[in-house]
Design an enzyme around this catalytic site. Structure first.
Site, PDB file in Angstrom:
ATOM      1  N   SER A   1       1.482   3.806   2.079  1.00  0.00           N
ATOM      2  CA  SER A   1       2.325   4.142   3.179  1.00  0.00           C
ATOM      3  C   SER A   1       3.339   2.950   3.220  1.00  0.00           C
ATOM      4  CB  SER A   1       1.397   4.075   4.583  1.00  0.00           C
ATOM      5  OG  SER A   1       0.890   2.963   5.099  1.00  0.00           O
ATOM      6  N   GLU A   2       3.173   1.867   3.136  1.00  0.00           N
ATOM      7  CA  GLU A   2       4.448   0.821   2.874  1.00  0.00           C
ATOM      8  C   GLU A   2       5.222   1.212   1.889  1.00  0.00           C
ATOM      9  OE1 GLU A   2       1.853  -3.146   4.422  1.00  0.00           O
ATOM     10  OE2 GLU A   2       2.079  -2.610   2.077  1.00  0.00           O
TER      11      GLU A   2
ATOM     12  N   ASP B   1      -6.114  -7.043   2.260  1.00  0.00           N
ATOM     13  CA  ASP B   1      -6.329  -8.451   2.259  1.00  0.00           C
ATOM     14  C   ASP B   1      -7.003  -8.996   1.023  1.00  0.00           C
ATOM     15  OD1 ASP B   1      -4.449  -8.639   4.648  1.00  0.00           O
ATOM     16  OD2 ASP B   1      -6.205  -8.732   5.876  1.00  0.00           O
TER      17      ASP B   1
ATOM     18  N   ASN C   1       0.996  -1.037   0.020  1.00  0.00           N
ATOM     19  CA  ASN C   1       0.016  -0.087   0.012  1.00  0.00           C
ATOM     20  C   ASN C   1       0.841   1.260   0.144  1.00  0.00           C
ATOM     21  OD1 ASN C   1       0.599   0.749   2.761  1.00  0.00           O
ATOM     22  ND2 ASN C   1      -0.834  -0.582   3.540  1.00  0.00           N
TER      23      ASN C   1
END
Length: 124
Positions: free
Chosen positions: A5-6, A73, A3
């Site tokens: 932020s990752e 997920d 995502n």
């Protein structure tokens, strides 16, 4: 699949727009060398990169979000299932985008049904 932020945390690039997504995606491609990379950005859609660094934007569905729990997920699960069933990465990402949009319209961690995905696909 990461995502937004990752992707920011791993690349140390603050993602504020498409150019930042491209920079982060290319940095990730160079460092981990996957066949493809998908960066999800919630209401900003997804960015799909092939191994050459070419980026395809997949716009988010404009839906009312009730609960984002489980959306990530759902996306990774649908991508994996679609690829295992023989879909190409772009088709898998589009299906996953529809499934993710379907689950955020429900409260709690719930599955995306075949009917949910079909309904979202008809909005494309």
């Amino acid at each position: 699949q990461l995502n937004r932020s990752e992707a920011e945390a791993v690349t140390h690039i603050r993602i504020d727009g498409e150019k930042d997504v491209q920079r982060a995606g290319r940095r990730l491609l160079n460092s981990i060398q996957p066949e493809a990379l998908l960066i999800t950005s919630g209401p900003h859609g997804m960015a799909l990169f092939d191994s050459s660094g070419e980026m395809t934007s997949i716009p988010a569905h404009l839906v009312e979000v009730y609960d984002a729990a489980g959306a990530g997920d759902t996306v990774i699960s649908v991508v994996a299932l679609a690829l295992a069933a023989g879909a190409g990465i772009h088709e898998a990402a589009v299906l996953a985008n529809c499934a993710g949009a379907a689950v955020v319209q429900k409260v709690g961690v719930v599955p995306a049904t075949r009917e949910d995905i079909r309904s979202m696909m008809s909005r494309e």
